[in-house]
Design an enzyme around this catalytic site. Structure first.
Site, PDB file in Angstrom:
ATOM      1  N   LYS A 298       2.841   3.907   1.175  1.00  0.00           N
ATOM      2  CA  LYS A 298       3.297   4.069  -0.204  1.00  0.00           C
ATOM      3  C   LYS A 298       4.083   5.364  -0.388  1.00  0.00           C
ATOM      4  CE  LYS A 298       1.807   0.186  -1.571  1.00  0.00           C
ATOM      5  NZ  LYS A 298       2.796  -0.890  -1.786  1.00  0.00           N
TER       6      LYS A 298
ATOM      7  N   ASP B 210       7.367 -15.329   4.568  1.00  0.00           N
ATOM      8  CA  ASP B 210       6.727 -14.043   4.828  1.00  0.00           C
ATOM      9  C   ASP B 210       7.675 -12.922   4.410  1.00  0.00           C
ATOM     10  OD1 ASP B 210       5.632 -11.701   5.967  1.00  0.00           O
ATOM     11  OD2 ASP B 210       4.809 -12.794   7.677  1.00  0.00           O
TER      12      ASP B 210
ATOM     13  N   SER C 118       2.100   2.179  -5.879  1.00  0.00           N
ATOM     14  CA  SER C 118       0.765   2.293  -6.462  1.00  0.00           C
ATOM     15  C   SER C 118       0.492   3.775  -6.646  1.00  0.00           C
ATOM     16  CB  SER C 118      -0.299   1.658  -5.556  1.00  0.00           C
ATOM     17  OG  SER C 118      -0.599   2.498  -4.459  1.00  0.00           O
TER      18      SER C 118
ATOM     19  N   TYR D 125      -2.329   2.901   4.330  1.00  0.00           N
ATOM     20  CA  TYR D 125      -1.836   2.442   3.027  1.00  0.00           C
ATOM     21  C   TYR D 125      -1.160   3.592   2.281  1.00  0.00           C
ATOM     22  CZ  TYR D 125      -1.941   0.325  -1.644  1.00  0.00           C
ATOM     23  OH  TYR D 125      -1.602  -0.171  -2.876  1.00  0.00           O
TER      24      TYR D 125
END
EC number: 1.3.1.49
Length: 277
Positions: free
Chosen positions: A160, A60, A143, A156
């Protein structure tokens, strides 16, 4: 001569998608690769596909011991570690907005932030000693949500954006021995999944008509293939070609940052007819 001849790379999330494409490209460029991934069966298949060039370590990315085990394997098998590449990304596009009345809760926070941010930290912590010795580098995958809103849910996007700060701070703290950079791909048609804590573990980004969406909003007019992103990683991993680069993020968003807010996504339509070719 290949850009990464004889180098040893530790990569997380290399079984599928962009990670798998990157493993292939790294091997083509002369590197040996150690992959950490939770998919043990997929990991065995990956190792078998690249006989002698890829080592697999199931685990993990959020677990420091698993990261250290993978680093130890890389050094034992290939003699050193030159680059740590944190590749696996948690799906953000399908995450619902985290409004007060929405489904944002502690479990989803822990899952999304853990995979997308703590995984970076644990990997850097585990790899840093070996990278200092080799004068190596760290490359984190971000991203377009690291720069723009609307491409993923709040958690999210927060993760980021936080990773941008992590890259800059880690580049400072590990200098002058280790370079720390990032690559921020745009849309990718791969089997990324949503948060299990929100009941979205079986939902894949492949269920979204991503190619059609990107075609209409990205200035380059299409969805990029996973292989097209790999060159940025190779460049940053090559000290010969990118030695001055640290704290840098290569934004491969298909031109999203320069699209018009009033007119068409791209301003060059008609140039082919005008100039020929």
């Amino acid at each position: 001569m290949a850009w990464l001849e004889g180098q040893s790379v530790f990569l997380t999330g290399g079984v599928a998608g962009l990670g798998r494409a990157l493993v292939k490209r790294l091997v083509e460029e002369g590197a040996n690769v150690t992959v950490l991934d939770r998919n043990a069966r997929g990991l065995d298949e990956l190792v078998e596909s690249f006989k002698g060039r890829v080592a697999g370590s199931p685990g993990d990315v959020r677990n420091l011991a698993d990261n250290r085990k993978a680093v130890e394997l890389a050094v034992e098998r290939f003699g050193k570690l030159d680059t740590f590449n944190r590749q696996r990304r948690h799906l953000g596009l399908l995450c619902p907005p985290c409004r007060p009345a929405g489904r944002c809760h502690q479990r989803s926070f822990d899952e999304v932030i853990g995979i997308n941010l703590m995984g970076y930290v644990m990997g850097i912590k585990a790899a840093a000693p070996a990278l200092v010795r080799s004068r190596g580098s760290v490359i984190l995958t971000l991203s377009s949500s690291a720069f723009y809103a609307g491409g993923g849910g709040v958690l999210y996007t927060v993760a980021k954006h936080a990773a941008v700060g992590l890259i800059k701070q880690a580049a400072h703290e590990l200098a002058p021995y280790v370079r720390v950079n990032g690559v921020a791909p745009g849309g990718i048609a791969s089997d990324l999944r949503g948060p299990k804590s929100l009941g979205m573990g079986e939902q894949s980004i492949t269920s979204v008509p991503l190619a059609d969406l990107v075609k209409d909003i990205a200035p380059i007019g299409r969805l990029s293939d996973t292989e097209e992103y790999t060159g940025s990683y190779v460049y940053l991993a090559s000290a010969r070609n990118s030695a001055p680069a640290t704290g840098v993020i290569i934004n491969c968003d298909g031109g999203m940052g320069v699209r018009s807010v009033l007119g068409p996504a791209s301003g060059g339509k008609g140039l082919l007819e005008k100039f020929g070719g």
